[in-house]
Scaffold this motif. Structure first.
Motif, short mmCIF file in Angstrom:
data_model
loop_
_atom_site.label_atom_id
_atom_site.label_comp_id
_atom_site.label_asym_id
_atom_site.label_seq_id
_atom_site.Cartn_x
_atom_site.Cartn_y
_atom_site.Cartn_z
N UNK A 161 0.81 -1.22 0.00
CA UNK A 161 0.00 0.00 0.00
C UNK A 161 0.84 1.27 0.00
N UNK A 162 1.98 1.24 0.68
CA UNK A 162 2.78 2.44 0.78
C UNK A 162 3.73 2.59 -0.40
N UNK A 163 4.15 1.46 -0.96
CA UNK A 163 5.12 1.51 -2.06
C UNK A 163 4.79 0.40 -3.04
N UNK A 164 5.02 0.65 -4.30
CA UNK A 164 4.88 -0.34 -5.39
C UNK A 164 3.46 -0.84 -5.52
N UNK A 165 2.48 0.02 -5.22
CA UNK A 165 1.07 -0.35 -5.30
C UNK A 165 0.67 -0.75 -6.72
N UNK A 166 1.24 -0.03 -7.70
CA UNK A 166 0.77 -0.25 -9.08
C UNK A 166 1.27 -1.59 -9.62
N UNK A 167 2.33 -2.16 -9.03
CA UNK A 167 2.84 -3.43 -9.53
C UNK A 167 2.51 -4.58 -8.59
N UNK A 168 1.36 -4.45 -7.88
CA UNK A 168 1.02 -5.43 -6.85
C UNK A 168 0.88 -6.84 -7.42
N UNK A 169 0.18 -6.97 -8.56
CA UNK A 169 -0.09 -8.31 -9.10
C UNK A 169 1.21 -9.01 -9.47
N UNK A 170 2.11 -8.26 -10.13
CA UNK A 170 3.38 -8.85 -10.55
C UNK A 170 4.20 -9.26 -9.32
N UNK A 211 3.03 -12.46 -7.70
CA UNK A 211 3.54 -13.64 -8.40
C UNK A 211 4.98 -13.93 -8.00
N UNK A 212 5.76 -12.86 -7.87
CA UNK A 212 7.17 -13.04 -7.46
C UNK A 212 7.26 -13.68 -6.08
N UNK A 213 6.42 -13.18 -5.15
CA UNK A 213 6.45 -13.72 -3.79
C UNK A 213 6.03 -15.19 -3.80
N UNK A 214 5.02 -15.52 -4.62
CA UNK A 214 4.58 -16.92 -4.67
C UNK A 214 5.65 -17.82 -5.28
N UNK A 215 6.46 -17.25 -6.19
CA UNK A 215 7.53 -18.05 -6.77
C UNK A 215 8.55 -18.39 -5.70
N UNK A 216 8.79 -17.45 -4.78
CA UNK A 216 9.76 -17.70 -3.71
C UNK A 216 9.14 -18.56 -2.61
N UNK A 217 7.88 -18.26 -2.25
CA UNK A 217 7.20 -18.99 -1.16
C UNK A 217 5.95 -19.68 -1.72
#
Lengths: 326, 236
Positions: B105-114, B117-123
């Motif tokens: 919410x505070x940073x990188x809000x516009x790229x949340x979906x991408x 996916x990155x977080x799910x790739x790691x976890x």
């Protein structure tokens, strides 16, 4: 956002259904029941914003209720103002008291039982002040003259009051819906769950809690203003006594804290119970408080998520027993 | 080229008590730095002062070319200096997905979906539990969620405060494996740890803190090579 859309549709359906009741019946008993249940729902919804979504348990929400009630009465009696303008001032005034109490207690990091005790103390201080200063009518209280007209926000039948309080409840439902789906609401729930983690994602807990107590106080003030319009009388005990605080929090906890429908459900269940016991035991003084206490204990023990969380509680019990067998 | 994070002469504390007595510390871009020290050395205080949660009494903090010395923690998060606080601080009554979304919410809000996916790739385990309440997950999973939430803000530097605290030995291994993975992805990590052995295995450089000041800085080999340092500060 489909779940959000469904909830919105549910709110409109609820309002439409309840709005139909005064059209379908003239029974004073039914209309009175609907009005009082909606009024209790409004108080519980107000408490739920700060207690349920914000995790700040206030034991003194009568503070905002009483402030709203007194502003509503005094603005008309001593200011000669229109009742609708008075309502606006009552909401703004009690929201302002919310900002004051919130700023003081959140600034110094009061949480949990300390916050609960401070709100209780504030309500008591206001009760004693209301007993001592002349413009509240002290112990005698204030009586609003009866002038039934829409402009005066006084209605000849209960029907007008049902629509009035239904409008407040609808506003509170929409506000709660907004909390569930807005950034501010997400911040508020984050702060409720863990302030340190909230800071780590850049959320300012002080500002968020202050916003919640202002919203909660304003809504509670609308409840107080409504009370004055219906009963045309207010005194320090009714305004700032613990009864209203207890009613607001019990209905919210019984119904389900931090949910959209919990406060409405809780208010409805408690009012049905209160009416049933009144029929069974007559006007035994304090019996409704005994019932509230018992229901509260049972809910906290067996349904920690409240009536609104009944489905989730049942599901987890089912899973648990299934897991044991498996 | 200036460092990603540069702390100079930082002092801070609580009330009258000075905890940080002039700390100097730098982290370069893409570097994994271990900050070691015993209980009460001031590691977490340093963390909190750098992140703007407690005010610095003196000294400077520069991050990514910006002066964050007296900045509010919101500005710190906006700049991309993201802290994963100690003790698995997740939002227990919110779902895994809501926890992750709050990180953006505070940073990188516009790229949340991408970033999701990155977080799910790691976890990958978090993806299986999207709708579960965070408080009902195991300690290790909560720690992963806390790190995942930090990653949602696209950190330039990720501060991990005791990620292995209270985890079983097997999970500690897994956690360090994940940190290694983050490091290989090019992320700068400041690892605040009491687990000396494993921290030194994955760190490029290490600092040892004692009594609110840095007593040693150097490569893990230098640190382990000095008998005196090992005995005095690492208990190895």
């Amino acid at each position: 956002m489909t779940s959000g859309g469904k909830e919105l549709a549910g709110i409109f359906l609820f309002v439409a259904l309840v709005a139909g009741i005064p059209l379908a019946t003239d029974s004073g008993v039914i209309l009175n029941f609907v009005m009082m249940a909606l009024y209790a729902a409004l108080l519980a919804q107000a408490w739920n914003i700060l207690g349920g979504f914000g995790g700040q348990f206030s034991f003194g929400h009568a503070l905002f209720f009483g402030t709203g009630a007194y502003i509503q009465a005094i603005a008309q009696l001593q200011g000669g103002l229109n009742a609708w303008l008075a309502l606006f001032m009552a909401v703004a005034g009690s929201a302002g008291v919310g900002a004051l109490v919130g700023a003081l207690s959140f600034r110094y990091g009061l949480k949990g039982s300390y916050f609960a005790l401070v709100t209780l103390a504030f309500a008591e201080v206001f009760r004693i002040l209301a007993l001592s200063v002349p413009f509240t009518g002290a112990g005698v209280g204030l009586m609003l003259p009866l002038h039934e007209s829409f402009a005066n926000m006084q209605f000849g039948s209960r029907k007008g009051y049902v629509y009035l309080v239904l409008a407040f409840v609808a506003a509170a439902l929409l506000l709660t819906w907004w909390l569930k789906h807005s950034r501010f609401g997400a911040y508020l729930q984050a702060v409720r769950d863990n302030e340190d983690a909230a800071r780590a994602i850049g959320v300012n807990p002080f500002g968020v809690k202050l916003g919640a107590i202002v919203l909660s106080g304003g809504l509670m003030g609308a409840g107080g203003a409504f009370y004055v319009q219906v009963f045309q009388y207010i005194d320090p005990g009714i305004a700032y006594g613990p009864g209203t605080s207890v009613e607001a929090l019990v209905a919210a906890i019984v119904g389900g804290m931090g949910t959209l429908w919990g406060p409405v459900l809780g208010a409805l269940v408690l009012h049905v119970l209160a009416d049933l016991t009144r029929n069974l035991f007559g006007q035994l003084p304090g019996i409704n408080m005994v019932i509230y206490g018992m229901v509260l204990v049972l809910i906290v023990m067996f349904l920690p998520r409240g009536i609104a969380g009944l489905g989730a509680t049942a599901k987890s019990l089912w899973k648990k027993s299934g897991g044991r067998r498996g | 080229m200036s460092a990603l994070l540069e702390i100079r002469g930082l002092r801070g504390g609580y009330g009258q008590v000075e905890v940080l007595r002039g700390v100097d510390l730098t982290v370069q871009a893409g570097e994994t730095v271990a900050l070691l020290g015993s209980n009460g050395a001031g590691k977490s205080t340093l963390n909190n002062v750098v992140c703007g949660i407690y005010p610095a009494w003196a000294g400077t903090v520069h991050f990514d070319g910006k002066d964050l010395s007296r900045a509010h923690y919101r500005e710190v998060v906006k700049a991309g200096l993201i802290q994963v606080p100690e003790g698995r601080k997740v939002f227990p009554n919110l779902t895994v997905l809501e926890n992750l979304e709050l990180g953006s919410f505070t940073r990188a809000r516009e790229r949340r979906a991408a970033n999701l996916d990155k977080v799910f790739a790691i976890f990958p385990r978090l993806k299986e539990r999207l709708a579960q309440l965070a408080g009902t997950m195991s300690g290790g999973e909560q720690q992963m969620l806390a790190i995942g939430r930090g990653l949602m803000a696209e950190p330039r530097l990720l501060i991990l405060d005791e990620p292995s605290l209270g985890l079983s030995p097997l999970l500690v291994d897994e956690m360090f494996g994940l940190i290694r993975q983050l490091r290989e992805g090019g992320l700068a990590v400041l690892l605040v740890e009491q687990n000396v052995g494993q921290s030194l295995e994955i760190a490029d450089r290490a600092y040892v803190m004692e009594n609110g000041a840095i007593r040693f800085s150097g490569t893990p080999d230098e640190l382990l090579g000095s008998d005196e340092l090992r005995r005095a500060y690492l208990g190895l």
